[in-house]
Design an enzyme around this catalytic site. Sequence first.
Site, PDB file in Angstrom:
ATOM      1  N   LEU A 178       0.859  -1.186   0.000  1.00 50.89           N
ATOM      2  CA  LEU A 178       0.000   0.000   0.000  1.00 50.89           C
ATOM      3  C   LEU A 178       0.891   1.230   0.000  1.00 50.89           C
ATOM      4  O   LEU A 178       1.794   1.348   0.835  1.00 50.89           O
ATOM      5  CB  LEU A 178      -0.933  -0.015   1.214  1.00 50.89           C
ATOM      6  CG  LEU A 178      -1.919   1.164   1.327  1.00 50.89           C
ATOM      7  CD1 LEU A 178      -3.231   0.699   1.985  1.00 50.89           C
ATOM      8  CD2 LEU A 178      -1.340   2.322   2.130  1.00 50.89           C
ATOM      9  N   GLY A 198       4.160  11.607  -9.322  1.00 52.58           N
ATOM     10  CA  GLY A 198       5.530  11.748  -8.818  1.00 52.58           C
ATOM     11  C   GLY A 198       6.196  10.441  -8.438  1.00 52.58           C
ATOM     12  O   GLY A 198       5.978   9.400  -9.074  1.00 52.58           O
ATOM     13  N   ASN A 251      -7.433  12.638  -5.353  1.00 48.93           N
ATOM     14  CA  ASN A 251      -8.112  12.855  -6.637  1.00 48.93           C
ATOM     15  C   ASN A 251      -8.409  11.529  -7.349  1.00 48.93           C
ATOM     16  O   ASN A 251      -7.499  10.832  -7.802  1.00 48.93           O
ATOM     17  CB  ASN A 251      -7.213  13.745  -7.505  1.00 48.93           C
ATOM     18  CG  ASN A 251      -7.884  14.145  -8.785  1.00 48.93           C
ATOM     19  OD1 ASN A 251      -8.288  13.299  -9.578  1.00 48.93           O
ATOM     20  ND2 ASN A 251      -8.020  15.446  -8.991  1.00 48.93           N
ATOM     21  N   TYR A 272       8.377  23.499   5.748  1.00 43.96           N
ATOM     22  CA  TYR A 272       8.388  22.101   5.292  1.00 43.96           C
ATOM     23  C   TYR A 272       9.379  21.214   6.062  1.00 43.96           C
ATOM     24  O   TYR A 272       9.034  20.119   6.519  1.00 43.96           O
ATOM     25  CB  TYR A 272       8.756  22.137   3.811  1.00 43.96           C
ATOM     26  CG  TYR A 272       9.122  20.843   3.133  1.00 43.96           C
ATOM     27  CD1 TYR A 272       8.145  19.982   2.656  1.00 43.96           C
ATOM     28  CD2 TYR A 272      10.470  20.500   2.908  1.00 43.96           C
ATOM     29  CE1 TYR A 272       8.494  18.813   1.979  1.00 43.96           C
ATOM     30  CE2 TYR A 272      10.812  19.344   2.241  1.00 43.96           C
ATOM     31  CZ  TYR A 272       9.823  18.502   1.773  1.00 43.96           C
ATOM     32  OH  TYR A 272      10.170  17.346   1.106  1.00 43.96           O
ATOM     33  N   LYS A 320       9.638  16.982   8.002  1.00 48.08           N
ATOM     34  CA  LYS A 320      10.442  15.843   7.570  1.00 48.08           C
ATOM     35  C   LYS A 320      11.431  15.421   8.673  1.00 48.08           C
ATOM     36  O   LYS A 320      11.746  14.237   8.800  1.00 48.08           O
ATOM     37  CB  LYS A 320      11.169  16.190   6.267  1.00 48.08           C
ATOM     38  CG  LYS A 320      10.221  16.468   5.089  1.00 48.08           C
ATOM     39  CD  LYS A 320       9.405  15.236   4.695  1.00 48.08           C
ATOM     40  CE  LYS A 320       8.707  15.395   3.348  1.00 48.08           C
ATOM     41  NZ  LYS A 320       7.949  14.193   2.936  1.00 48.08           N
TER      42      LYS A 320
HETATM   43  N1  LIG Z   1       9.576  16.837  -5.341  1.00 44.53           N
HETATM   44  C1  LIG Z   1      10.649  16.975  -4.610  1.00 44.53           C
HETATM   45  O1  LIG Z   1      11.565  17.730  -4.978  1.00 44.53           O
HETATM   46  C2  LIG Z   1      10.816  16.221  -3.328  1.00 44.53           C
HETATM   47  C3  LIG Z   1       9.778  15.535  -2.740  1.00 44.53           C
HETATM   48  N2  LIG Z   1       9.987  14.861  -1.564  1.00 44.53           N
HETATM   49  C4  LIG Z   1       8.911  14.099  -0.943  1.00 44.53           C
HETATM   50  O2  LIG Z   1       8.717  12.923  -1.719  1.00 44.53           O
HETATM   51  C5  LIG Z   1       7.347  12.574  -1.745  1.00 44.53           C
HETATM   52  C6  LIG Z   1       6.862  12.520  -3.180  1.00 44.53           C
HETATM   53  O3  LIG Z   1       7.025  13.777  -3.755  1.00 44.53           O
HETATM   54  P1  LIG Z   1       6.638  14.067  -5.285  1.00 44.53           P
HETATM   55  O4  LIG Z   1       7.134  12.963  -6.131  1.00 44.53           O
HETATM   56  O5  LIG Z   1       7.096  15.465  -5.552  1.00 44.53           O
HETATM   57  O6  LIG Z   1       5.050  13.974  -5.249  1.00 44.53           O
HETATM   58  P2  LIG Z   1       3.950  14.929  -5.887  1.00 44.53           P
HETATM   59  O7  LIG Z   1       3.819  16.158  -5.065  1.00 44.53           O
HETATM   60  O8  LIG Z   1       4.203  15.078  -7.334  1.00 44.53           O
HETATM   61  O9  LIG Z   1       2.664  14.017  -5.660  1.00 44.53           O
HETATM   62  C7  LIG Z   1       2.105  13.960  -4.379  1.00 44.53           C
HETATM   63  C8  LIG Z   1       1.192  12.765  -4.261  1.00 44.53           C
HETATM   64  O10 LIG Z   1       0.632  12.772  -2.950  1.00 44.53           O
HETATM   65  C9  LIG Z   1      -0.770  12.905  -3.027  1.00 44.53           C
HETATM   66  N3  LIG Z   1      -1.197  13.762  -1.939  1.00 44.53           N
HETATM   67  C10 LIG Z   1      -0.830  15.040  -1.698  1.00 44.53           C
HETATM   68  N4  LIG Z   1      -1.480  15.518  -0.641  1.00 44.53           N
HETATM   69  C11 LIG Z   1      -2.279  14.521  -0.191  1.00 44.53           C
HETATM   70  C12 LIG Z   1      -3.217  14.408   0.858  1.00 44.53           C
HETATM   71  N5  LIG Z   1      -3.480  15.443   1.681  1.00 44.53           N
HETATM   72  N6  LIG Z   1      -3.867  13.238   1.032  1.00 44.53           N
HETATM   73  C13 LIG Z   1      -3.618  12.203   0.195  1.00 44.53           C
HETATM   74  N7  LIG Z   1      -2.744  12.242  -0.796  1.00 44.53           N
HETATM   75  C14 LIG Z   1      -2.090  13.403  -0.999  1.00 44.53           C
HETATM   76  C15 LIG Z   1      -1.041  13.490  -4.414  1.00 44.53           C
HETATM   77  O11 LIG Z   1      -2.324  13.154  -4.916  1.00 44.53           O
HETATM   78  P3  LIG Z   1      -3.660  14.061  -4.612  1.00 44.53           P
HETATM   79  O12 LIG Z   1      -3.251  15.483  -4.797  1.00 44.53           O
HETATM   80  O13 LIG Z   1      -4.682  13.589  -5.575  1.00 44.53           O
HETATM   81  O14 LIG Z   1      -4.062  13.752  -3.207  1.00 44.53           O
HETATM   82  C16 LIG Z   1       0.038  12.809  -5.230  1.00 44.53           C
HETATM   83  O15 LIG Z   1      -0.337  11.506  -5.554  1.00 44.53           O
HETATM   84  C17 LIG Z   1       6.653  13.609  -0.860  1.00 44.53           C
HETATM   85  O16 LIG Z   1       6.580  13.111   0.453  1.00 44.53           O
HETATM   86  C18 LIG Z   1       7.589  14.807  -0.913  1.00 44.53           C
HETATM   87  O17 LIG Z   1       7.462  15.621   0.243  1.00 44.53           O
HETATM   88  C19 LIG Z   1      11.206  14.808  -0.966  1.00 44.53           C
HETATM   89  C20 LIG Z   1      12.273  15.449  -1.525  1.00 44.53           C
HETATM   90  C21 LIG Z   1      12.153  16.221  -2.741  1.00 44.53           C
HETATM   91  C1  LIG Z   2      27.497  17.119   2.208  1.00 47.58           C
HETATM   92  C2  LIG Z   2      26.921  18.450   2.296  1.00 47.58           C
HETATM   93  C3  LIG Z   2      26.626  19.001   0.980  1.00 47.58           C
HETATM   94  C4  LIG Z   2      25.863  20.250   1.037  1.00 47.58           C
HETATM   95  C5  LIG Z   2      25.435  20.735  -0.301  1.00 47.58           C
HETATM   96  C6  LIG Z   2      24.159  21.408  -0.187  1.00 47.58           C
HETATM   97  C7  LIG Z   2      23.332  21.465  -1.398  1.00 47.58           C
HETATM   98  C8  LIG Z   2      21.940  21.810  -1.010  1.00 47.58           C
HETATM   99  C9  LIG Z   2      20.988  20.907  -1.667  1.00 47.58           C
HETATM  100  C10 LIG Z   2      19.632  21.006  -1.138  1.00 47.58           C
HETATM  101  C11 LIG Z   2      18.705  20.225  -1.982  1.00 47.58           C
HETATM  102  C12 LIG Z   2      17.314  20.446  -1.559  1.00 47.58           C
HETATM  103  C13 LIG Z   2      16.371  19.509  -2.207  1.00 47.58           C
HETATM  104  C14 LIG Z   2      15.000  19.820  -1.724  1.00 47.58           C
HETATM  105  C15 LIG Z   2      14.087  18.673  -1.849  1.00 47.58           C
HETATM  106  C16 LIG Z   2      12.774  18.890  -1.216  1.00 47.58           C
HETATM  107  O1  LIG Z   2      12.477  18.236  -0.274  1.00 47.58           O
HETATM  108  C17 LIG Z   2      11.876  19.950  -1.737  1.00 47.58           C
HETATM  109  N1  LIG Z   2      11.884  20.045  -3.150  1.00 47.58           N
HETATM  110  C18 LIG Z   2      10.517  19.819  -1.178  1.00 47.58           C
HETATM  111  O2  LIG Z   2       9.628  19.109  -1.943  1.00 47.58           O
END
Ligand SMILES: NC(=O)C1=CN([C@@H]2O[C@H](COP(=O)(O)OP(=O)(O)OC[C@H]3O[C@@H](n4cnc5c(N)ncnc54)[C@H](OP(=O)(O)O)[C@@H]3O)[C@@H](O)[C@H]2O)C=CC1
Ligand SMILES: CCCCCCCCCCCCCCCC(=O)[C@@H](N)CO
Length: 357
Positions: A49, A56, A78, A211, A215
């Site tokens: 699950l 994403g 959605n 944010y 995390k």
């Molecule tokens: N994108 C990035 O740069 C980074 C992302 N992350 C983390 O990785 C994970 C995946 O990110 P990413 O690939 O960007 O995902 P996306 O933001 O592209 O997709 C998010 C997914 O979560 C669902 N979602 C969002 N809010 C809710 C809610 N309240 N209830 C149920 N479902 C929800 C969305 O569907 P729906 O809207 O239909 O509910 C969708 O399926 C997340 O936890 C994000 O915080 C970590 C590092 C970097």
């Molecule tokens: C060893 C030490 C090296 C330090 C280098 C620092 C470089 C900074 C990189 C920061 C990257 C941030 C990604 C954010 C992802 C994220 O969680 C958001 N996009 C939220 O969705």
Amino acid sequence: MESLHRALLNSSWVSLTAVGVATLAVVMGLLSLFVASKNHFPVEGRTVLLTGASEGMGRSAAIQLAAKGANVIIVSRNVGRLEETLAEVRAAAKSPSTQRFHYISADVAEPDYAAAVIAEAIAWNGGAAPDIVWCVAGMSTPMLWAEDGSVAAARRNMDVNFFGAADMSAAILREWLAPENASKSPYAEPKHLIFTASVLALFAIVGYAPYTPSKWAIRGLADTLAMELNLYPNHPVRVHVVYPATIVSPGLARENQTKPDITVELEKDEPPETPETVARRAIAGLEKGQYFVAVSLLGKLMQAGIMGGSPRNNWIVDTVLGWFMPVVYFFVLKVMNGQVLGWARKHGHPSTYPKKG
Ligand SMILES: NC(=O)C1=CN([C@@H]2O[C@H](COP(=O)(O)OP(=O)(O)OC[C@H]3O[C@@H](n4cnc5c(N)ncnc54)[C@H](OP(=O)(O)O)[C@@H]3O)[C@@H](O)[C@H]2O)C=CC1
Ligand SMILES: CCCCCCCCCCCCCCCC(=O)[C@@H](N)CO
């Protein structure tokens, strides 16, 4: 030769030990490249699950797990997107005739949402709980902390990212750990509870204050559970935390609408990856049996820099890398704070920045 010999004799046991351990770590690291190790994350025939799996990284993970033979349940809000994604997940199945797929619409920010989701999953799965739960659902609203609305944004991020995962983890553990659900054999395949954090939980940067704490909170919960689950030796459950850096996803497009330019500037140092790549590396780390799963080189270094009292993937590698990180951070923080100061000098007070969002 003579001077080398003297240098060796004169050097302290501390530095000799350091060199010895570093060499050993490198040798072990190289060896591990050649030794085929056990798959610690078999999914074929098991039910997974995933929350947040309609877009994403979650969507890519669901597709890849289906291709490895898992039954898959995807959860998000959605319904239209869930239906589209479920068709893609189904199309990726390894054995289409035996694997099963399902979606459940739920909002992970709703208090107590998870019990109903798990109940529906069990009913659909012929009375058995999913074997693997991966909390991926997340969101991010980057902004400066002194801007109006930042604390409200932080509460929302906490509700989705932290409580969304916390509630799901408690609901599934209540099932997995129930006395009547003890495994019949002490060598039974463990269940897996996987959280999705971010490299920002390992190293924080300007602009992500609403944010990043959500995390970090996930890390605290996971470390606690990693110890607490030892209370249930007959109910083996493995906990994991995945630490992605920037993922090119619909979520990234959304957050970039409000992201401060200085944040964009600093995060350029960690190149964006596709959801497919991040999901593939995350699953590879899970298959190696990792507790903390970094999916990039910088992520691995950042991870080595924060280990504290967290369980280790490999004590030798983590320890040796960890010795170097204070030195690395001495320079990284100097450079990054210098960039932020330079930005302030060039662009003036943040209240004068062009409005976003
Ligand atoms: N994108 C990035 O740069 C980074 C992302 N992350 C983390 O990785 C994970 C995946 O990110 P990413 O690939 O960007 O995902 P996306 O933001 O592209 O997709 C998010 C997914 O979560 C669902 N979602 C969002 N809010 C809710 C809610 N309240 N209830 C149920 N479902 C929800 C969305 O569907 P729906 O809207 O239909 O509910 C969708 O399926 C997340 O936890 C994000 O915080 C970590 C590092 C970097
Ligand atoms: C060893 C030490 C090296 C330090 C280098 C620092 C470089 C900074 C990189 C920061 C990257 C941030 C990604 C954010 C992802 C994220 O969680 C958001 N996009 C939220 O969705």
